[in-house]
Design a protein around this motif. Structure first.
Motif, PDB file in Angstrom:
ATOM      1  N   ASP A   1       0.876  -1.169   0.000  1.00 48.06           N
ATOM      2  CA  ASP A   1       0.000   0.000   0.000  1.00 48.06           C
ATOM      3  C   ASP A   1       0.912   1.217   0.000  1.00 48.06           C
ATOM      4  O   ASP A   1       1.459   1.589   1.047  1.00 48.06           O
ATOM      5  CB  ASP A   1      -0.912  -0.012   1.223  1.00 48.06           C
ATOM      6  N   ASN A   2       1.115   1.802  -1.167  1.00 47.31           N
ATOM      7  CA  ASN A   2       2.045   2.920  -1.268  1.00 47.31           C
ATOM      8  C   ASN A   2       1.554   4.151  -0.503  1.00 47.31           C
ATOM      9  O   ASN A   2       2.366   4.963  -0.045  1.00 47.31           O
ATOM     10  CB  ASN A   2       2.297   3.258  -2.729  1.00 47.31           C
ATOM     11  N   ALA A   3       0.261   4.284  -0.350  1.00 44.14           N
ATOM     12  CA  ALA A   3      -0.279   5.417   0.418  1.00 44.14           C
ATOM     13  C   ALA A   3       0.064   5.290   1.894  1.00 44.14           C
ATOM     14  O   ALA A   3       0.186   6.291   2.601  1.00 44.14           O
ATOM     15  CB  ALA A   3      -1.783   5.495   0.233  1.00 44.14           C
ATOM     16  N   LYS A   4       0.231   4.059   2.353  1.00 43.03           N
ATOM     17  CA  LYS A   4       0.563   3.816   3.759  1.00 43.03           C
ATOM     18  C   LYS A   4       2.031   3.449   3.958  1.00 43.03           C
ATOM     19  O   LYS A   4       2.437   3.111   5.074  1.00 43.03           O
ATOM     20  CB  LYS A   4      -0.331   2.705   4.317  1.00 43.03           C
ATOM     21  N   ASN A   5       2.817   3.493   2.884  1.00 45.07           N
ATOM     22  CA  ASN A   5       4.237   3.131   2.975  1.00 45.07           C
ATOM     23  C   ASN A   5       4.434   1.762   3.628  1.00 45.07           C
ATOM     24  O   ASN A   5       5.296   1.585   4.493  1.00 45.07           O
ATOM     25  CB  ASN A   5       5.018   4.186   3.755  1.00 45.07           C
ATOM     26  N   SER A   6       3.641   0.813   3.201  1.00 47.23           N
ATOM     27  CA  SER A   6       3.646  -0.490   3.843  1.00 47.23           C
ATOM     28  C   SER A   6       3.683  -1.639   2.850  1.00 47.23           C
ATOM     29  O   SER A   6       3.085  -1.588   1.786  1.00 47.23           O
ATOM     30  CB  SER A   6       2.417  -0.649   4.747  1.00 47.23           C
ATOM     31  N   LEU A   7       4.384  -2.685   3.262  1.00 48.14           N
ATOM     32  CA  LEU A   7       4.505  -3.943   2.522  1.00 48.14           C
ATOM     33  C   LEU A   7       3.887  -5.042   3.377  1.00 48.14           C
ATOM     34  O   LEU A   7       4.000  -4.995   4.606  1.00 48.14           O
ATOM     35  CB  LEU A   7       5.981  -4.244   2.267  1.00 48.14           C
ATOM     36  N   TYR A   8       3.265  -6.020   2.729  1.00 50.05           N
ATOM     37  CA  TYR A   8       2.600  -7.087   3.459  1.00 50.05           C
ATOM     38  C   TYR A   8       2.970  -8.455   2.893  1.00 50.05           C
ATOM     39  O   TYR A   8       3.359  -8.581   1.727  1.00 50.05           O
ATOM     40  CB  TYR A   8       1.074  -6.915   3.381  1.00 50.05           C
ATOM     41  N   LEU A   9       2.818  -9.462   3.734  1.00 55.27           N
ATOM     42  CA  LEU A   9       2.949 -10.846   3.292  1.00 55.27           C
ATOM     43  C   LEU A   9       1.860 -11.652   3.999  1.00 55.27           C
ATOM     44  O   LEU A   9       1.921 -11.845   5.210  1.00 55.27           O
ATOM     45  CB  LEU A   9       4.326 -11.422   3.602  1.00 55.27           C
ATOM     46  N   GLN A  10       0.871 -12.070   3.224  1.00 60.34           N
ATOM     47  CA  GLN A  10      -0.177 -12.934   3.747  1.00 60.34           C
ATOM     48  C   GLN A  10       0.277 -14.379   3.587  1.00 60.34           C
ATOM     49  O   GLN A  10       0.543 -14.825   2.465  1.00 60.34           O
ATOM     50  CB  GLN A  10      -1.493 -12.703   2.994  1.00 60.34           C
TER      51      GLN A  10
END
Lengths: 121, 109
Positions: free
Chosen positions: A73-82
């Motif tokens: 989520d580039n708006a939240k400056n976040s990377l995720y791994l489900q």
């Protein structure tokens, strides 16, 4: 200060799910491809997944394909791994890493401190 | 995919020069990057590209490449250089940095 901070690790039973997060700060997150790299206890580094800056290109290691999903989520400056259908062999420290690409080079130049995932009954 | 092969362990006397090597077919097409990892810490990039050092990495660290072999050289090894070292490169498709060597444990005597 350029920084990556992972969170979301913990103890989960085989077959369970977990979602890791990586919060980026100090740089323009939306300009970089990002990766997840893991390290099982006492073992070497293993690349897990990568995602391009705009999420157009996504790749997975064969060992996690079909079970893990990377997103950002580039708006939240976040990377995720489900992570779904977890197995004992997924037990590892999970690092997020920024990928820097140049004319004739590329590398993981910034790493987080890692978050531990333990899969055990 | 592809593979990168490293010697599991190397030792060097304090102040001497040591070379850590990494072999793999992908290295004929792509440069390796090198990472230093000390116990309980995240990896740190020490060499990337032809022979580039990130800011803060001592100039005793250098890299080179020939054919299918990449090398990390530490000239005048220090006690603080004792660590695990990993090479990394793109996979055979060139799509991602998905290949790590198995790592080399460097002991400074």
């Amino acid at each position: 200060e350029v920084q990556l901070v992972e969170s979301g690790g913990g103890l989960v039973k085989p077959g369970g799910s977990l979602r890791l997060s990586c919060a980026a700060s100090g740089f323009t997150f939306s300009s970089y491809s990002m990766n997840w790299v893991r390290q099982a206890p006492g073992k070497g580094l293993e690349w897990v997944s990568s995602i391009s800056s705009s999420s157009s290109y996504i790749y997975y290691a064969d060992s996690v394909k079909g079970r893990f999903t990377i997103s950002r989520d580039n708006a939240k400056n976040s990377l995720y791994l489900q992570m779904n259908s977890l197995r004992a062999e997924d037990t590892a420290v999970y690092y997020c890493a920024r990928e820097v690409v140049g004319a004739k080079y590329d590398a993981f130049d910034i790493w987080g401190q890692g978050t531990m995932v333990t899969v055990s009954s | 995919s592809s593979e990168l092969t490293q010697d599991p362990a190397v030792s060097v006397a304090l102040g001497q020069t040591v070379r850590i090597t990494c072999q793999g077919d992908s290295l004929r097409s792509y440069y390796a990057s090198w990472y230093q990892q000390k116990p309980g810490q995240a990896p740190v990039l020490v060499i990337y590209g032809k022979n580039n050092r990130p800011s803060g990495i001592p100039d005793r660290f250098s890299g080179s490449s020939s054919g299918n072999t990449a090398s990390l050289t530490i000239t005048g090894a220090q006690a603080e250089d004792e660590a695990d070292y990993y090479c990394n490169s793109r996979d055979s498709s060139g799509n991602h940095l998905g290949v790590f060597g198995g790592g080399t444990k460097l002991t400074v005597l």
